[in-house]
Design a protein around this motif. Structure first.
Motif, PDB file in Angstrom:
ATOM      1  N   GLY A   9       0.847  -1.204   0.000  1.00  0.00           N
ATOM      2  CA  GLY A   9       0.000   0.000   0.000  1.00  0.00           C
ATOM      3  C   GLY A   9       0.879   1.250   0.000  1.00  0.00           C
ATOM      4  N   GLY A  15       1.233   4.902   3.409  1.00  0.00           N
ATOM      5  CA  GLY A  15       2.385   4.257   2.781  1.00  0.00           C
ATOM      6  C   GLY A  15       3.398   5.274   2.267  1.00  0.00           C
ATOM      7  N   ARG A  44       2.034  -9.466  -4.708  1.00  0.00           N
ATOM      8  CA  ARG A  44       2.130  -9.047  -3.290  1.00  0.00           C
ATOM      9  C   ARG A  44       2.653 -10.187  -2.436  1.00  0.00           C
ATOM     10  N   CYS A  57      -0.385  -0.925   4.673  1.00  0.00           N
ATOM     11  CA  CYS A  57      -1.037   0.397   4.667  1.00  0.00           C
ATOM     12  C   CYS A  57      -2.215   0.309   3.719  1.00  0.00           C
ATOM     13  N   LEU A  58      -3.157  -0.523   4.063  1.00  0.00           N
ATOM     14  CA  LEU A  58      -4.217  -0.959   3.159  1.00  0.00           C
ATOM     15  C   LEU A  58      -5.573  -0.859   3.843  1.00  0.00           C
ATOM     16  N   ASP A  60      -8.934  -2.520   5.411  1.00  0.00           N
ATOM     17  CA  ASP A  60      -8.957  -3.691   6.313  1.00  0.00           C
ATOM     18  C   ASP A  60      -8.965  -5.038   5.580  1.00  0.00           C
ATOM     19  N   ALA A  80      -1.178  -1.234   9.656  1.00  0.00           N
ATOM     20  CA  ALA A  80      -1.685   0.117   9.989  1.00  0.00           C
ATOM     21  C   ALA A  80      -3.204   0.182   9.936  1.00  0.00           C
ATOM     22  N   THR A  82      -7.338  -1.152  10.648  1.00  0.00           N
ATOM     23  CA  THR A  82      -8.118  -1.485  11.846  1.00  0.00           C
ATOM     24  C   THR A  82      -8.285  -3.000  12.028  1.00  0.00           C
ATOM     25  N   ARG A  85      -6.526  -4.905  15.421  1.00  0.00           N
ATOM     26  CA  ARG A  85      -6.133  -4.159  16.629  1.00  0.00           C
ATOM     27  C   ARG A  85      -6.587  -4.799  17.932  1.00  0.00           C
ATOM     28  N   GLY A 150      -6.534  12.362   7.653  1.00  0.00           N
ATOM     29  CA  GLY A 150      -6.950  11.200   8.442  1.00  0.00           C
ATOM     30  C   GLY A 150      -7.938  10.322   7.695  1.00  0.00           C
ATOM     31  N   GLY A 152      -7.708   9.501   4.559  1.00  0.00           N
ATOM     32  CA  GLY A 152      -7.066   8.825   3.416  1.00  0.00           C
ATOM     33  C   GLY A 152      -7.256   9.571   2.108  1.00  0.00           C
ATOM     34  N   ARG A 153      -6.862   8.875   1.021  1.00  0.00           N
ATOM     35  CA  ARG A 153      -6.806   9.516  -0.297  1.00  0.00           C
ATOM     36  C   ARG A 153      -8.149  10.129  -0.717  1.00  0.00           C
ATOM     37  N   LYS A 179     -15.361   3.168  14.436  1.00  0.00           N
ATOM     38  CA  LYS A 179     -14.623   1.890  14.344  1.00  0.00           C
ATOM     39  C   LYS A 179     -13.481   1.781  15.355  1.00  0.00           C
ATOM     40  N   ASN A 289      -1.768  13.302  13.156  1.00  0.00           N
ATOM     41  CA  ASN A 289      -2.465  12.065  12.755  1.00  0.00           C
ATOM     42  C   ASN A 289      -1.608  11.210  11.829  1.00  0.00           C
ATOM     43  N   ALA A 294      -0.114   7.552  12.892  1.00  0.00           N
ATOM     44  CA  ALA A 294      -0.087   6.548  11.808  1.00  0.00           C
ATOM     45  C   ALA A 294       1.343   6.197  11.410  1.00  0.00           C
TER      46      ALA A 294
END
Ligand code: NDP
Ligand code: X2W
Length: 309
Positions: A9, A15, A44, A57-58, A60, A80, A82, A85, A150, A152-153, A179, A289, A294
């Motif tokens: 990622g 990433g 991968r 870094c993907l 879930d 990284a 959720t 965890r 926070g 993401g993209r 979450k 963040n 992260a």
């Protein structure tokens, strides 16, 4: 032996930040998947199994898939997302949360990097509940503000397209089912589920997490100075120096409560404010963040794991 690091990622927000943090490192070799193959499970799998440490870094589901693609006993993982965890067999990657945690991370095969929101809350609650100053059944509420990176993209693209027309302050988590609640409750060692209500601001990076505490119902109300001393003692004894406790202050406002103040660093500063006569306290954590929240935490965990190789 030079340790091989694979960032699965590496083209996403987290990433890319990790790559940038590792760019000048000569003690490790970052092995990099061609961009066009980044979603090809076979490619991968090859990189995941060649790595000493894989940093995921993907989303879930993709993180779960990555773990299932590892067929050897040697690749260690920092996730990284959720996904893991509160999963059995995974070590929570918040090195400062208690004295034994950095050693647990150093020796772990599987490390779950914490969510950004829980870290600020756990940083206060775990030591204060552990010291017996706050009860585990305290009804906790958490609020705060994060930069839009926070999200993401997708959120970054959305905010940057709207520019000044993007909402300056956008509360979310309005179903009160964020979450991050399971990890927050688990690692803070709370008996009940906290009420968490975050917000996004129209700035890219940086965050703060606030816990307003009503303590009047407790048999013994801890004065603000005691809360502060317990935190200063806890973090004063932790080697990393990443989490700092600001001096106890009785002030109306301060420029130090600025979500962007620690951008591009791993630092987290904890502030304690109190009105003892009213049995009230306010705990505020300020951090990045993308730093301690992260990518910075992932690199900190990677460094601990390299010591354990
Ligand atoms: N942003 C933050 O502040 C934080 C993020 N995290 C967590 O880190 C993880 C990554 O988040 P973030 O970097 O923000 O997200 P981004 O959306 O910015 O990046 C995710 C990356 O994963 C790629 N990807 C998506 N699906 C797959 C797949 N099936 N196989 C391989 N690659 C895939 C994406 O490619 P493409 O864009 O082409 O789809 C993208 O490059 C998430 O789990 C997030 O929850 C954790 C803490 C903080
Ligand atoms: C502003 C924003 O949307 N933030 C994200 C959390 C960012 C984070 O900590 O990431 P994880 O997805 O890894 O948990 C959210 O609240 O869902």
């Amino acid at each position: 032996m030079t340790a091989k690091i694979f960032i699965d990622g590496e083209h996403g927000t987290t990433g890319l930040q990790i790559r940038a943090r590792l760019a000048e490192r000569r003690d490790i070799e970052v092995i990099s998947i061609p961009a066009e193959k980044r979603k090809d499970p076979a490619a991968r799998a090859e990189f995941l199994n060649a790595a000493d440490i894989a940093i995921l870094c993907l989303p879930d589901d993709a993180a779960r898939e990555s773990v299932s693609l590892i067929e050897n006993d040697t690749t260690r993982v920092i996730d990284a997302s959720t996904a893991h965890r509160v999963a059995e067999g995974w070590v929570y990657g918040f090195a400062e949360m208690d004295k034994a945690q950095s050693a647990a991370i150093r020796n772990a095969k599987r490390v779950a990097n914490p969510g950004c929101w829980p870290q600020g809350s756990i940083a206060f609650l775990r030591p204060l509940i552990g010291a017996g100053l706050l009860p585990a059944d305290l009804p906790v509420t958490v609020n705060g503000i994060s930069g839009y990176s926070g999200g993401g993209r997708t959120m970054i693209e959305d905010y940057e397209a709207k520019g000044v027309d993007a909402p300056s302050f956008m509360p979310y988590g309005l179903t009160l089912n964020h979450k991050h609640l399971p990890e927050l409750q688990t690692y803070a060692k709370l008996a009940g589920v906290p009420l968490m209500q975050p917000a996004v601001g129209n700035f890219a990076q940086g965050m703060l997490t606030a816990l307003p505490l009503q303590l009047g119902h407790l048999d013994r109300v801890p004065p603000g100075a005691e809360l502060h001393t317990a935190l200063a003692d806890h973090y004063g004894a932790i080697e990393s120096g990443v989490v700092k406790v600001a001096p106890l202050a009785s002030i109306e406002r301060t420029a130090d409560i600025d979500p962007e103040i620690h951008n591009d660093t791993n630092t987290m500063t904890l502030h304690v404010f109190a009105n003892d006569a009213r049995a009230q306290a306010l705990l505020v954590a300020v951090y990045d963040n993308l730093g301690k929240g992260a990518s910075g935490a992932a690199v900190q965990n990677m460094d601990l794991m390299l010591e354990g190789l």
